[in-house]
Design an enzyme around this catalytic site. Structure first.
Site, PDB file in Angstrom:
ATOM      1  N   PRO A  56       0.888  -1.135  -0.216  1.00 18.71           N
ATOM      2  CA  PRO A  56       0.117   0.089   0.007  1.00 18.71           C
ATOM      3  C   PRO A  56       1.021   1.298  -0.007  1.00 18.71           C
ATOM      4  CG  PRO A  56      -0.164  -1.063   2.242  1.00 18.71           C
ATOM      5  CD  PRO A  56       0.414  -1.948   1.236  1.00 18.71           C
ATOM      6  N   ASN A  57       0.439   2.188  -0.721  1.00 20.72           N
ATOM      7  CA  ASN A  57       0.804   3.580  -0.916  1.00 20.72           C
ATOM      8  C   ASN A  57       2.113   3.619  -1.639  1.00 20.72           C
ATOM      9  OD1 ASN A  57      -1.111   4.937   0.566  1.00 20.72           O
ATOM     10  ND2 ASN A  57      -0.368   3.850   2.487  1.00 20.72           N
TER      11      ASN A  57
ATOM     12  N   ARG B 244       5.325  11.110  -2.065  1.00 15.68           N
ATOM     13  CA  ARG B 244       4.704  10.855  -0.691  1.00 15.68           C
ATOM     14  C   ARG B 244       6.076  10.901   0.119  1.00 15.68           C
ATOM     15  NH1 ARG B 244       4.246   5.240   2.142  1.00 15.68           N
ATOM     16  NH2 ARG B 244       3.388   6.001   4.353  1.00 15.68           N
TER      17      ARG B 244
ATOM     18  N   TYR C 105      11.022   8.528   1.720  1.00 13.21           N
ATOM     19  CA  TYR C 105      11.227   7.628   0.602  1.00 13.21           C
ATOM     20  C   TYR C 105      11.896   8.066  -0.685  1.00 13.21           C
ATOM     21  CZ  TYR C 105       7.499   5.479   3.491  1.00 13.21           C
ATOM     22  OH  TYR C 105       6.816   5.330   4.658  1.00 13.21           O
TER      23      TYR C 105
ATOM     24  N   ASN D 274       8.078  -5.757  -0.803  1.00 19.30           N
ATOM     25  CA  ASN D 274       7.869  -4.475   0.068  1.00 19.30           C
ATOM     26  C   ASN D 274       6.527  -4.405   0.494  1.00 19.30           C
ATOM     27  OD1 ASN D 274       7.680  -2.004   1.051  1.00 19.30           O
ATOM     28  ND2 ASN D 274       9.144  -1.108  -0.141  1.00 19.30           N
TER      29      ASN D 274
ATOM     30  N   ALA E 224       3.175  -0.714   4.880  1.00 26.23           N
ATOM     31  CA  ALA E 224       2.479  -0.753   6.319  1.00 26.23           C
ATOM     32  C   ALA E 224       2.094  -2.237   6.815  1.00 26.23           C
ATOM     33  CB  ALA E 224       1.535   0.378   6.347  1.00 26.23           C
TER      34      ALA E 224
ATOM     35  N   GLU F 292      12.247  -9.878   2.327  1.00 22.96           N
ATOM     36  CA  GLU F 292      11.733  -8.497   2.628  1.00 22.96           C
ATOM     37  C   GLU F 292      12.341  -7.383   2.372  1.00 22.96           C
ATOM     38  OE1 GLU F 292       9.924  -6.715   6.905  1.00 22.96           O
ATOM     39  OE2 GLU F 292      10.896  -8.903   6.851  1.00 22.96           O
TER      40      GLU F 292
ATOM     41  N   HIS G  26      12.439  -2.736   2.400  1.00 22.00           N
ATOM     42  CA  HIS G  26      11.752  -1.567   2.935  1.00 22.00           C
ATOM     43  C   HIS G  26      12.844  -0.629   2.451  1.00 22.00           C
ATOM     44  CE1 HIS G  26       8.982  -3.403   5.302  1.00 22.00           C
ATOM     45  NE2 HIS G  26      10.107  -4.105   5.836  1.00 22.00           N
TER      46      HIS G  26
ATOM     47  N   ARG H 132      12.581   4.782  12.790  1.00 17.46           N
ATOM     48  CA  ARG H 132      11.201   5.329  12.610  1.00 17.46           C
ATOM     49  C   ARG H 132      10.332   5.131  13.746  1.00 17.46           C
ATOM     50  NH1 ARG H 132       8.695   4.681   6.912  1.00 17.46           N
ATOM     51  NH2 ARG H 132       7.607   6.593   7.701  1.00 17.46           N
TER      52      ARG H 132
END
Length: 153
Positions: free
Chosen positions: A12-13, A20, A25, A81, A84, A105, A107, A114
């Site tokens: 998502p996103n 964003r 990012y 990725n 969230a 995985e 990111h 964070r």
């Protein structure tokens, strides 16, 4: 012989990359990331299947599909990725484990630097490896890792 495929899944996103929170990012768009992945796959002799969804169930379906493709010998693995959903989705964890698919995985940001809720991943325990905090360069590194796993020295 047909080249094995690497499936790159974005959660998502990630369709908002480039606009964003560029301070977190970066300025690259999802199309830029796709081009990075195309280059990395070409360097390692893989075909690329690149997808993005904001919907958890769609990602579960794709992970299950990937497990079948890896079992059939047509898939090298998944660069995932989950965004969230990494921190919230037992369903994605169970899909990875149940499908028996090789997952790296990924990111873009260092999730440990964070918010505290981002420090936990439901996926890490069922992933072959984890890459985080290296920006979009991590995608190419994850594809290289799949090449090493698929063709150990």
């Amino acid at each position: 012989m047909t080249a094995k495929t690497v499936l790159v899944l974005n959660g998502p996103n990630l369709n908002l990359l480039g606009t964003r929170e560029p301070s977190v990012y970066g300025a690259e768009t999802l199309d830029d990331v796709r081009r990075r992945c195309e280059k990395a796959c070409a360097e390692h002799g893989f075909a690329l299947d690149f997808r993005q969804s904001n919907h958890e169930g769609v990602l579960v379906d794709w992970i299950q599909e990937a497990g079948r493709a890896e079992a059939a010998g047509t898939l090298a693995g998944v660069v995932f990725n989950a965004a969230a959903y990494t921190h919230t989705s037992v369903a994605l964890r169970d899909a990875v484990k149940g499908a028996g698919v090789t997952v790296i995985e990924l990111h873009i940001s260092n999730t440990h630097a964070r918010e505290e809720f981002r420090h936990h991943s439901y996926l890490s325990a069922v992933a072959r490896g984890v890459i985080l905090g290296l920006g979009t360069a991590g995608y190419g590194l994850a594809i290289a890792a799949l090449a090493d796993v698929a063709n150990p020295v």
